[in-house]
Motif scaffolding. Structure first.
Motif, PDB file in Angstrom:
ATOM      1  N   ILE A 129       0.875  -1.166   0.000  1.00 50.73           N
ATOM      2  CA  ILE A 129       0.000   0.000   0.000  1.00 50.73           C
ATOM      3  C   ILE A 129       0.914   1.218   0.000  1.00 50.73           C
ATOM      4  CG2 ILE A 129      -1.674   1.363   1.315  1.00 50.73           C
ATOM      5  CD1 ILE A 129      -2.939  -1.093   0.157  1.00 50.73           C
ATOM      6  N   TYR A 130       0.637   2.151  -0.879  1.00 47.73           N
ATOM      7  CA  TYR A 130       1.427   3.372  -0.962  1.00 47.73           C
ATOM      8  C   TYR A 130       0.533   4.560  -0.661  1.00 47.73           C
ATOM      9  CZ  TYR A 130       4.571   0.266  -3.493  1.00 47.73           C
ATOM     10  OH  TYR A 130       5.377  -0.781  -3.854  1.00 47.73           O
ATOM     11  N   PHE A 131       1.042   5.475   0.170  1.00 46.77           N
ATOM     12  CA  PHE A 131       0.342   6.723   0.447  1.00 46.77           C
ATOM     13  C   PHE A 131       1.045   7.831  -0.326  1.00 46.77           C
ATOM     14  CE2 PHE A 131      -0.985   5.300   5.000  1.00 46.77           C
ATOM     15  CZ  PHE A 131      -2.045   4.605   4.464  1.00 46.77           C
ATOM     16  N   ASN A 132       0.270   8.590  -1.079  1.00 39.74           N
ATOM     17  CA  ASN A 132       0.797   9.744  -1.799  1.00 39.74           C
ATOM     18  C   ASN A 132       0.059  10.979  -1.306  1.00 39.74           C
ATOM     19  OD1 ASN A 132       2.502   8.170  -3.347  1.00 39.74           O
ATOM     20  ND2 ASN A 132       0.977   7.889  -4.953  1.00 39.74           N
ATOM     21  N   ASP A 133       0.758  12.080  -1.242  1.00 40.17           N
ATOM     22  CA  ASP A 133       0.160  13.370  -0.866  1.00 40.17           C
ATOM     23  C   ASP A 133      -0.635  13.274   0.438  1.00 40.17           C
ATOM     24  OD1 ASP A 133       1.174  14.372  -3.233  1.00 40.17           O
ATOM     25  OD2 ASP A 133      -0.657  13.911  -4.342  1.00 40.17           O
ATOM     26  N   ILE A 134      -0.001  12.764   1.482  1.00 43.92           N
ATOM     27  CA  ILE A 134      -0.675  12.604   2.761  1.00 43.92           C
ATOM     28  C   ILE A 134      -0.683  13.920   3.518  1.00 43.92           C
ATOM     29  CG2 ILE A 134       1.413  11.802   3.922  1.00 43.92           C
ATOM     30  CD1 ILE A 134      -0.413   9.898   5.534  1.00 43.92           C
ATOM     31  N   LEU A 135      -1.850  14.254   4.080  1.00 43.60           N
ATOM     32  CA  LEU A 135      -2.016  15.475   4.867  1.00 43.60           C
ATOM     33  C   LEU A 135      -2.893  15.154   6.065  1.00 43.60           C
ATOM     34  CD1 LEU A 135      -1.840  18.599   5.214  1.00 43.60           C
ATOM     35  CD2 LEU A 135      -3.928  18.716   3.880  1.00 43.60           C
ATOM     36  N   VAL A 136      -2.354  15.369   7.260  1.00 40.34           N
ATOM     37  CA  VAL A 136      -3.115  15.201   8.498  1.00 40.34           C
ATOM     38  C   VAL A 136      -3.293  16.588   9.085  1.00 40.34           C
ATOM     39  CG1 VAL A 136      -3.176  14.142  10.784  1.00 40.34           C
ATOM     40  CG2 VAL A 136      -2.109  12.924   8.870  1.00 40.34           C
ATOM     41  N   GLN A 137      -4.531  17.006   9.247  1.00 41.13           N
ATOM     42  CA  GLN A 137      -4.810  18.356   9.727  1.00 41.13           C
ATOM     43  C   GLN A 137      -5.737  18.305  10.917  1.00 41.13           C
ATOM     44  OE1 GLN A 137      -4.084  21.238   7.438  1.00 41.13           O
ATOM     45  NE2 GLN A 137      -4.915  22.795   8.746  1.00 41.13           N
TER      46      GLN A 137
END
Length: 154
Positions: free
Chosen positions: A146-154
């Motif tokens: 599994i690949y995460f791209n453009d991850i943003l946790v806000q």
């Protein structure tokens, strides 16, 4: 006579300077070559990088925007998820057909997380959890990454 004696001295001194410079260049080059050859034989370690060929194909699940389970309820996650799998035409067709089901499983898994779960080691655990959640849905093959791209946790 004084003019004739001065001209040969100027010409001779120029020749001597050129010869000295050439000797210094040759000696310096020989010293550099000896140093380089000496370094090769001194057991200097070299790193060999192996290129691993993989038949892995990726299947994008597009972008997810989900609320996280933090106490204040105002935290969210925005991430693009991509499934990696070994080349398999049947699995590709199955992934395409089951995309809504897979997206639902991924959303459910991501919504159960907190902001603190997205640390360096936590992300790897989440990826492993997603693989374990997606694999039972698939019958023609398995997800390998599994690949995460453009991850943003806000």
């Amino acid at each position: 006579m004084s003019e004739k004696t001065q001209k040969p001295k100027k010409g001779n001194s120029l020749k001597i300077i050129i010869i000295i410079l050439l000797v210094l260049i040759v000696v310096g080059g020989a010293a550099a070559a000896a140093y380089i050859v000496g370094q090769k034989g001194s057991g200097a370690k070299t790193t060999v990088v192996k290129v691993v060929e993989s038949n892995e194909i990726t299947f994008p699940l597009e972008e997810f925007l989900v609320n996280l389970m933090d106490e204040d309820g105002k935290r969210y996650l925005k991430v693009k998820v991509v499934i990696g799998y070994e080349e398999n035409k049947e699995l590709e067709a199955e992934l395409t057909a089951k995309t809504p089901i897979i997206r639902d499983v991924v959303i459910a898994a991501l919504r159960s997380k907190k902001t603190t779960d997205f640390s360096a080691t936590g992300v790897d655990a989440i990826k492993n959890q997603l693989i374990k959640s997606i694999d039972p849905i698939l019958t023609k093959g398995k997800a390998s990454h599994i690949y995460f791209n453009d991850i943003l946790v806000q």
